[in-house]
Motif scaffolding. Structure first.
Motif, PDB file in Angstrom:
ATOM      1  N   ASN A 128       1.743   6.374  -8.772  1.00 34.68           N
ATOM      2  CA  ASN A 128       0.779   5.896  -7.782  1.00 34.68           C
ATOM      3  C   ASN A 128       1.410   5.705  -6.410  1.00 34.68           C
ATOM      4  N   GLN A 129       2.665   6.145  -6.268  1.00 37.19           N
ATOM      5  CA  GLN A 129       3.385   6.123  -4.987  1.00 37.19           C
ATOM      6  C   GLN A 129       3.514   4.716  -4.395  1.00 37.19           C
ATOM      7  N   ILE A 130       3.603   3.717  -5.287  1.00 43.24           N
ATOM      8  CA  ILE A 130       3.685   2.336  -4.810  1.00 43.24           C
ATOM      9  C   ILE A 130       4.215   1.468  -5.949  1.00 43.24           C
ATOM     10  N   GLY A 136       2.825  -4.182  -4.050  1.00 48.50           N
ATOM     11  CA  GLY A 136       2.652  -3.289  -2.928  1.00 48.50           C
ATOM     12  C   GLY A 136       3.847  -2.936  -2.084  1.00 48.50           C
ATOM     13  N   TYR A 138       7.012  -0.179  -1.203  1.00 49.53           N
ATOM     14  CA  TYR A 138       7.112   1.281  -1.300  1.00 49.53           C
ATOM     15  C   TYR A 138       7.989   1.678  -2.480  1.00 49.53           C
ATOM     16  N   SER A 142       6.815   7.227  -2.481  1.00 51.80           N
ATOM     17  CA  SER A 142       5.966   6.943  -1.325  1.00 51.80           C
ATOM     18  C   SER A 142       6.258   7.936  -0.204  1.00 51.80           C
ATOM     19  N   LYS A 146       5.223   5.652   5.167  1.00 51.24           N
ATOM     20  CA  LYS A 146       4.292   4.772   4.460  1.00 51.24           C
ATOM     21  C   LYS A 146       4.537   3.308   4.830  1.00 51.24           C
ATOM     22  N   THR A 148       4.161  -0.461   4.010  1.00 49.59           N
ATOM     23  CA  THR A 148       3.929  -1.343   2.869  1.00 49.59           C
ATOM     24  C   THR A 148       4.491  -2.714   3.205  1.00 49.59           C
ATOM     25  N   ASP A 206      -4.342   6.428  -9.491  1.00 55.36           N
ATOM     26  CA  ASP A 206      -4.794   5.682  -8.326  1.00 55.36           C
ATOM     27  C   ASP A 206      -4.588   4.187  -8.519  1.00 55.36           C
ATOM     28  N   ASN A 211      -2.762   1.103  -3.038  1.00 54.95           N
ATOM     29  CA  ASN A 211      -2.573   2.439  -2.476  1.00 54.95           C
ATOM     30  C   ASN A 211      -3.791   3.318  -2.785  1.00 54.95           C
ATOM     31  N   ALA A 214      -4.831   7.667  -2.585  1.00 55.31           N
ATOM     32  CA  ALA A 214      -3.655   8.497  -2.294  1.00 55.31           C
ATOM     33  C   ALA A 214      -3.812   9.919  -2.808  1.00 55.31           C
TER      34      ALA A 214
END
Length: 341
Positions: A128-130, A136, A138, A142, A146, A148, A206, A211, A214
């Motif tokens: 989920n790139q986070i 929350g 990075y 990420s 980005k 964060t 997701d 995030n 994304a």
């Protein structure tokens, strides 16, 4: 792996535990869990022969929600623990459930060597790139810039490409899907489950709290056909809502987008997931949206001896030769007798 027809027929309900699912509402994890429950009954494996091992993170609550054996282990070490389990009990089907932070940051070295050794594990990485569980920050995936809680002015790190890492490490099965692409995800999970060897699956998931959106380019019905190429073994790389675009290689060996009205289909790049040469799969893994359409599906699927299989073979060979003497091993080499005065 073939289904055992002598076993009772199981359904997805048989794989659901009695635990309350505690993920945020509308989290992509729910969909991944649902598709996994659909896949397991098709394998013909008793529930007691399936194990889910996880590390730390939102994804790592997964074992609680499966009516199988499971271990909620420690941060980044799920591949190592799963390797030990698979070597000790090679007859088990072992899944590793992990996230982009758990697998690629603190757990990067453990993941790398599980893939390099070709341990027969099914590693499902929720990306989920986070960092969701810790609210929350990075992660290793990420994107550059980005913003964060831990990078308020934008990340200056270039993100890892999980599939490139897996292919570079020598994983024998590498794939990508998205959480809400139900049919595609089910297919990918089943293929991974049936693979003999290290199977690495990246699932775009997701995190709608920290995030959100994304991966809309790969999940929105009106966008994904234009932004993604769905890989089919032995077929050309064609995509688009009207399937009017394709990928071919330039003279320098780089992929380029072409219109099918301008080229013949035979001139396009054809997908070969069974190539022993990792170069074609690595080339596909380097194609990333928005700079190019992004491949989804099975990038690589090849057969090689497994680490756990070779260890088991050596063990049985030693037993047959009568050389498996643990006491002799403990007392070999330099030993000392410690006696009281």
């Amino acid at each position: 792996m073939s289904a055992d027809t002598s076993l009772p027929v199981l359904t997805q309900k048989d794989f659901a535990s009695d635990q309350e699912i505690r993920w945020c509402p509308r989290c992509g994890d729910y969909s991944i869990l649902a598709q996994m429950k659909k896949v397991l009954p098709t394998l013909g494996i008793p529930k007691e022969d399936i194990v889910f091992v996880s590390g730390i993170g939102c994804s790592s609550r997964f074992p609680y929600y499966m009516s199988t054996y499971g271990m909620h282990s420690i941060h980044g070490r799920a591949p190592a623990i799963a390797t030990g389990l698979k070597v000790a009990r090679p007859e088990l089907t072992v899944f590793v459930i992990t996230g982009d932070g758990d697998a690629l940051s603190i757990g990067g070295n453990h993941l790398l060597h599980a893939l390099r050794r070709n341990v027969d594990l099914k590693i499902i990485m929720f990306n989920n790139q986070i960092y969701g569980l810790t609210k929350g920050q990075y992660s290793p995936t990420s994107p550059l810039g980005k913003k964060t809680k831990s990078t308020p002015f934008g990340s200056v790190d270039r993100p890892l490409n999980p599939l490139s890492v897996a292919i570079g490490a020598g994983a024998t099965f590498v794939a990508r899907s998205a959480d809400v692409d139900i049919k595609h995800l089910t297919m990918v999970l089943e293929r991974a489950a049936r693979h003999k060897g290290s199977a690495f699956v990246e699932v775009y998931q997701d995190c709608n709290v920290f995030n959100s959106g994304a991966f809309e380019f790969a999940t929105k019905k009106d966008q994904k056909q234009e932004n993604c190429i769905y890989l089919e073994n032995g077929k050309p790389l064609i995509y688009g809502n009207d399937r009017d675009k394709g990928i071919r290689l330039t003279g320098a060996g780089n992929p380029e987008v072409v219109n099918l009205s301008d080229v013949k289909e035979d001139d396009l790049l054809f997908h070969d997931e069974s190539s022993d040469d990792p170069t074609p799969a690595f080339r596909l893994a380097q194609m990333r949206w928005p700079n190019s359409p992004e491949p989804m599906g099975i990038f690589r699927s090849i057969d090689r001896p497994t680490y756990d299989g070779e260890v088991d073979r050596q063990f049985k060979q030693c037993m047959e030769q009568g050389t498996a003497d643990l006491e002799a091993l403990f007392n070999s080499g330099d030993t000392w007798d410690v006696k009281p005065k």
